[in-house]
Structures are given as structure tokens and as C-alpha cells.
Design a protein around this motif. Sequence first.
Motif, short mmCIF file in Angstrom:
data_model
loop_
_atom_site.label_atom_id
_atom_site.label_comp_id
_atom_site.label_asym_id
_atom_site.label_seq_id
_atom_site.Cartn_x
_atom_site.Cartn_y
_atom_site.Cartn_z
N LEU A 29 -13.02 0.55 -17.35
CA LEU A 29 -13.49 0.11 -16.04
C LEU A 29 -12.50 -0.96 -15.67
O LEU A 29 -12.13 -1.13 -14.45
N ILE A 30 -12.21 -1.81 -16.59
CA ILE A 30 -11.29 -3.05 -16.48
C ILE A 30 -10.02 -2.48 -15.79
O ILE A 30 -9.28 -3.19 -14.68
N GLU A 31 -9.52 -1.45 -16.56
CA GLU A 31 -8.18 -0.83 -15.97
C GLU A 31 -8.15 -0.27 -14.47
O GLU A 31 -7.15 -0.40 -13.74
N CYS A 69 8.93 -1.09 -9.89
CA CYS A 69 9.48 -0.38 -10.78
C CYS A 69 8.38 -0.27 -11.94
O CYS A 69 8.27 1.01 -12.73
N VAL A 70 7.56 -1.25 -12.29
CA VAL A 70 6.74 -1.09 -13.25
C VAL A 70 5.46 0.01 -13.09
O VAL A 70 4.89 0.89 -13.82
N TYR A 71 4.99 -0.19 -11.69
CA TYR A 71 4.10 1.05 -11.26
C TYR A 71 4.80 2.16 -11.23
O TYR A 71 4.02 3.13 -11.61
N LEU A 72 5.98 2.54 -10.98
CA LEU A 72 6.49 3.85 -10.89
C LEU A 72 6.59 4.25 -12.35
O LEU A 72 6.34 5.52 -12.79
N LYS A 73 7.04 3.23 -13.22
CA LYS A 73 6.95 3.86 -14.77
C LYS A 73 5.45 4.51 -15.20
O LYS A 73 5.46 5.24 -15.79
N PHE A 107 -6.70 -0.74 -8.86
CA PHE A 107 -6.96 -0.89 -7.38
C PHE A 107 -6.68 -2.39 -6.73
O PHE A 107 -6.63 -2.27 -5.54
N VAL A 108 -6.58 -3.21 -7.62
CA VAL A 108 -6.47 -4.60 -6.75
C VAL A 108 -4.80 -4.68 -6.73
O VAL A 108 -4.32 -5.63 -6.07
N ARG A 109 -4.10 -4.06 -7.44
CA ARG A 109 -2.62 -4.03 -7.36
C ARG A 109 -2.04 -4.12 -5.98
O ARG A 109 -1.22 -5.17 -5.93
N PHE A 136 0.79 -1.37 0.06
CA PHE A 136 0.03 0.12 -0.05
C PHE A 136 0.73 1.12 -0.07
O PHE A 136 0.25 2.32 -0.51
N ALA A 137 2.30 1.14 0.62
CA ALA A 137 2.86 2.35 0.38
C ALA A 137 3.47 2.60 -0.93
O ALA A 137 3.21 3.83 -1.38
N VAL A 138 3.76 1.45 -1.76
CA VAL A 138 4.10 1.71 -3.34
C VAL A 138 2.77 2.25 -3.72
O VAL A 138 3.03 3.16 -4.67
#
Length: 256
Positions: A174-176, A245-249, A181-183, A137-139
Amino acid sequence: MASEAHGAEQAADQGGLVFHPMDQFIVKPLFGGDTVEWYTITNVTLWMGVTILAIIALLVLGTSRRAIIPSRTQSIGELAYGFIYKMVEDVAGKDGVKYFPYIMTLFMFIVFANFLGLLPMAFTTTSHIAVTAVMAFAVFFAVTILGFVLNGPKFLGLFWVSSAPLALRPILALIEIISYFVRPVSHSIRLAGNMMAGHAVIKVFAGFAAITAIAPLSIVAITAMYGLEVLVSFIQAYVFTILTCVYLKDALHPGH
């Protein structure tokens, strides 16, 4: 492991094989008592502290001399540094390098916690969702806030698949959004689940070692599982970090 096998042997002598592989994940107060409050010092607290001290020993004390011909400890520290730096640069790009210290800290904490959890009588802190969820959750909040700070409303372009047919774009959006939020859930459960499953299987095989007829097979299975867990401990730290790293990108360069 020895205590588990001894308990199973006693149970076997009494006519049944009883062992509890999940007992190793119980959070217990370090200084006695039965209740665990938010301020209670527990076995989790102890091994998180040991993890931090081990990281300091490697990255601070082990590299303090900065020798031209590095010692083994300095070589390991430099190898870890170069490995994560290249990962951040390759996945998140040059813009992501400024966030390298945070990602490096995440990787080192997870990989050390995983490896220390393989020691006899140790506690695997990353097997608890409470620990992995805080990191996940911090990420999640960090990259979301960063995305809006750097891009403003353009960050919402992450959810709009402009390359898809117009009729499908709202559905895909909607899927995205749901997947976004499931990440943190998948991010945390993946790590905790893998660490818990592997340690539980090792305990099960340790319990079967009390039975003389299958003891040799059980020892072979324990050895194989332990080797696999060493590999899994590193892979799960790597997966958690590369997903960060992917989420940061996505936060730095939103849009499809």
C-alpha cells in the motif's frame, strides 16, 4: 531587477518599502489584453520558444560541422551528450539506452529554460507548475505504460516487497502504491518550487538595494544568490533527469 529597485526606491521616498517579488511569475499575453486563453501567446510561450531555439543552436547548428578538432559549441554539445548518455547507462542499464533521446531532450529543455530564466527581463518557464507537471506526468505515464507493455502483470511486482516478512507485505505494498502515484507530484513541485524560490529571493534583495544604508550588503547578497541560482539551475535539471532514469529502471526491471 533595475525596475524593481527603482520602484522600491520610489516607495522608500514616500515613507515605505514596497515591492512584489512574485510579479515576475505572472503569465501575461504577449500582444496585449488581460485574458489568457489556452491558445493565447504569452511570455511563457515566448521563452519556451527561445529555449527550443537555443537548444537547436547548440545541438544542431553548433555540431553540424562535426569537426575532428571541435569548436567550443561542439565541445559543449558533445559534453552534454556524453554526460546524459552515461547517466542513462549507469542508472537504467543497457536496456535504457534506447530511450536516451527522450531523456536527453528533457534534460536539455530544463537546463536551458533554467539558465535563460536568469537573464535580465527573462521569464523562467520552469517556475510554473503547469510546465513542470506536463513533463512529470509525461514521464509517469510513459514509464507506467512501458512497464506493463514489457512485463505485463509482472510489473506489479514493483509494489510487492518479497524480501519483507509476509505479514508486512500488504502494508508495504500500500505504501509503495501511494509513493508511486505521488511521483509526478513531487517530480514537478521540486523543480518549480526551487526555481520560484530562488528567483523570488533575488528580487527581494534587489528591492532592498534601494535603501542606501544597506545597499552594499544587498548587492553582495544578490551576487551570492545569483551564483547559487546558477548552481541550482543545473542541479534541478540533473535531479529531474536522474529521477526519470530511476523510474525508467523500475519499468524495465520491476520487482524488489
